[in-house]
Design a protein around this motif. Structure first.
Motif, short mmCIF file in Angstrom:
data_model
loop_
_atom_site.label_atom_id
_atom_site.label_comp_id
_atom_site.label_asym_id
_atom_site.label_seq_id
_atom_site.Cartn_x
_atom_site.Cartn_y
_atom_site.Cartn_z
N VAL A 57 7.98 9.60 -0.66
CA VAL A 57 7.29 9.97 0.58
C VAL A 57 7.98 11.15 1.25
O VAL A 57 7.35 12.09 1.74
N GLU A 58 9.30 11.11 1.26
CA GLU A 58 10.07 12.18 1.91
C GLU A 58 9.92 13.50 1.17
O GLU A 58 9.97 14.58 1.78
N GLY A 66 2.46 9.23 -13.04
CA GLY A 66 3.74 9.64 -13.61
C GLY A 66 4.76 8.51 -13.59
O GLY A 66 4.64 7.55 -12.82
N LEU A 67 5.77 8.63 -14.44
CA LEU A 67 6.75 7.56 -14.62
C LEU A 67 7.49 7.21 -13.34
O LEU A 67 7.68 6.03 -13.02
N GLU A 68 7.94 8.22 -12.58
CA GLU A 68 8.74 7.93 -11.39
C GLU A 68 7.93 7.17 -10.34
O GLU A 68 8.44 6.24 -9.70
N LYS A 69 6.68 7.55 -10.15
CA LYS A 69 5.86 6.84 -9.17
C LYS A 69 5.51 5.44 -9.66
O LYS A 69 5.38 4.51 -8.86
N LEU A 70 5.36 5.27 -10.97
CA LEU A 70 5.14 3.93 -11.52
C LEU A 70 6.38 3.06 -11.30
O LEU A 70 6.27 1.88 -10.97
N LEU A 86 0.86 -1.17 0.00
CA LEU A 86 0.00 0.00 0.00
C LEU A 86 0.90 1.23 0.00
O LEU A 86 1.75 1.38 0.88
N LEU A 87 0.73 2.08 -1.00
CA LEU A 87 1.55 3.28 -1.09
C LEU A 87 0.71 4.48 -0.65
O LEU A 87 -0.47 4.58 -1.00
N GLU A 131 13.24 1.80 -2.33
CA GLU A 131 14.06 3.01 -2.19
C GLU A 131 13.35 4.20 -2.81
O GLU A 131 13.30 5.29 -2.22
N LYS A 132 12.77 4.02 -3.99
CA LYS A 132 12.04 5.10 -4.65
C LYS A 132 10.79 5.47 -3.86
O LYS A 132 10.41 6.65 -3.78
#
Length: 582
Positions: free
Chosen positions: A298-299, A281-285, A274-275, A292-293
């Motif tokens: 989140v930060e 978007g590509l980075e979240k995918l 669960l995120l 690590e991503k």
């Protein structure tokens, strides 16, 4: 889990479980590895454009501007259905009368036609017509239903049956299909081939979601499509193990997974966390496969908390509905959003206040007594019924087969049965029972737990057709008739409650349903956002706190798109949900 085993990858599951997110994440992962990937959505509520953060075309394949090995296209099922209908009617030829053409158009107005039309469109990406050899992998967001695939297993019986059939058919005249027989047969064989195709069943750690995945697994296996994987999405693991609320949420999900349906237990499976953020978007995918991503995102996320103190709760909804003292209340929405829970709670709450209430359902998957049974002493003023779609449909089919099967071969009769074994037939079969139930809404409360969106719209189409038929055949002045369809349109009698979840896809689907209802002259009375994390200080786990921020932002957006009022039902930890609601 290696997603490179086969060229064709199909993702299927209930609305809101994360099919689009996971299919897109897999497509991006493969494209990042240098593979040429085509991602296709056949979901009527597709949000590929949002998820990929770029325009996805409905007509042509387009490359992602920031990832040139990834190409995408949306297949709009409604548009495909309309195009399919037009081709079918054109194929009737010059000798077909306008009356017969209108009859065929009416026959092709159901969800089955849309399913077949969507299948017709995406088969081109498997059969060779759309150059599938240009891609290493083709990923489909949403797989064909078992009903569609079973129909396509019977191509040899189509010719005579559809050329001469005078009964309702959801797949149209055979002249519109003959040229496609060979292609359909080839595609079905590809779907059965474990070296070419994999089906990914997407589910959450929830009973209804897992049951739907098990049903899909069985349907596909029965058709010889046994190369299946199970993807369990949204699995929650608390960061703060001292947070009792968080631990209870995780334990509730674990209990569901410990009792996973036997039909799923043997499948290879993978869990996805669960995120706390929306996967856009590509980075979240890419973060779907990288802890690590996930931590990095989140930060860096900075979402301000939107206070929801002004969003009325469930009791306020009951107060509103009670004012007229009687009426028809219909809960609508996609499967898994909580329509049955909401309908049951409304009915019990009204009955506890001394009102005469009938609670009924037209949803074949609904189990009202699972929820009403949680109340030890149900009010005597509450009557619980169920319109049994299976029984009503069996009676209807037997009568239809007896009439239409005269002189037909065994294969043709088999096709007649399968043609009738569809959502379209089911809605027609239960209509009379439904119309009888809602008649009493003029003197008491009738709460109807309706079927998922597609079924609901078919039901309303049926009532609309019935209204036209009554007006045409009756000697009574049309202005004095008050048919079930008119009752649903009449806001002084009927209150339509749209149920959704505080998640992007279910909200988008509810918006689409609201638009469809408006076109039918039906204005929803209210929205209910179910399973929202409470706004008090019951928990402090970072994931839940971040998730609540996203939910509150979505709930605030709902208030701007909903027709009238918005209410919310907080997430309930206890197994006995109903006792906490009413």
């Amino acid at each position: 889990m290696d997603f490179r085993d086969t060229k064709f990858l199909f993702f299927t599951g209930k609305g809101g479980v994360g099919k689009t997110s996971l299919s897109s994440a897999v497509a991006v992962q493969l494209a990042d590895q240098g593979q040429k990937v085509l991602l296709i959505s056949t979901d009527p509520a597709s949000n590929l454009t949002d998820v990929l953060a770029t325009e996805v075309g409905d007509k042509t394949i387009v490359k992602h501007p920031d990832l040139d090995t990834l190409s995408t296209i949306n297949i709009d099922p409604e548009e495909a259905g309309e195009s399919y209908k037009n081709r079918a009617i054109s194929s009737l030829g010059m000798l077909a009368t306008p009356t017969y053409k209108n009859k065929v158009r009416e026959q092709l107005s159901g969800a089955c036609t849309v399913e077949i039309a969507s299948f017709d469109e995406f088969t081109r990406f498997i059969s060779g017509e759309a150059n599938p050899e240009d891609y290493d992998y083709i990923v489909f967001d949403t797989a064909p239903t078992g009903h569609t695939l079973r129909l396509l297993e019977l191509p040899d019986a189509w010719n005579d049956f559809l050329d001469h059939n005078e009964g309702a058919s959801c797949i149209g005249p055979s002249t519109a299909l003959k040229s496609n027989h060979k292609r359909y047969k080839e595609v079905v064989e590809v779907l059965k081939d474990p070296k070419q195709t994999t089906f990914y069943l997407v589910a959450r750690a929830e009973e209804t979601s897992l049951k739907e995945a098990a049903r899909s697994a069985n349907e596909l296996a029965d058709l010889g499509m046994k190369n299946q994987r199970l993807l369990l999405n949204g699995i929650y693991s608390p960061i703060d193990t001292s947070d009792q609320y968080a631990i209870e949420i995780a334990n509730k999900a674990k209990k569901q997974l410990d009792n996973i349906p036997l039909d799923l237990a043997h499948l290879p499976k993978e869990e996805f966390a669960l995120l706390p953020y929306n996967i856009l978007g590509l980075e979240k995918l890419r973060s779907v496969f990288s802890k690590e991503k996930q931590q990095e995102i989140v930060e860096n996320e900075n979402i301000e908390e939107v206070k929801q103190s002004n969003t009325p709760a469930f009791n306020d909804l009951v107060d509103d509905l009670e004012k007229d003292g009687h009426g028809l209340i219909m809960t609508m929405g996609k499967g898994g959003v909580g329509k049955t829970i909401t309908a049951s709670a409304i009915a019990i709450a009204l009955a506890k206040r001394g009102h005469l209430v009938t609670l009924t359902t037209t949803d074949p998957a609904a189990h009202l007594k699972d929820y009403t049974g949680q109340i030890v002493d149900l009010p005597e003023t509450l009557k619980v019924e169920r319109i049994d779609p299976k029984a009503e449909t069996e009676i209807y089919i037997e009568k239809a087969v007896a009439q239409r099967g005269v002189g037909k071969t065994e294969d043709q009769i088999k096709l007649i049965r399968e043609d009738l074994n569809s959502p379209c037939t089911e809605e027609v079969a239960v209509f009379h029972a439904f119309s009888k139930a809602i008649r009493s809404a003029k003197r008491q409360f009738v709460v109807v737990d309706t079927a998922p969106t597609g079924h609901t719209l078919l039901l309303l189409d049926t009532t609309g057709s019935y209204h036209k038929q009554v007006v045409k055949q009756s000697n009574i002045d049309a202005s004095k008739l008050h048919t079930p369809y008119q009752m649903i349109q009449d806001q002084t009698i009927t209150k339509v409650v749209l149920v959704t979840l505080p998640e992007t896809t279910p909200i988008r689907e509810a918006e689409s349903l609201q638009d469809d209802l408006k076109r039918a002259g039906i204005i929803p009375y209210a929205w209910v956002v179910n399973q929202s994390l409470p706004t008090g200080d019951e928990f402090y786990d970072p994931i839940l706190l971040e998730k609540r921020k996203h939910q509150q932002k979505l709930i605030s957006e709902v208030t701007s798109v909903s027709t009238n009022k918005t209410f919310k039902i907080d997430f309930i930890l206890e197994e006995q949900i109903m006792s906490q609601l009413v």
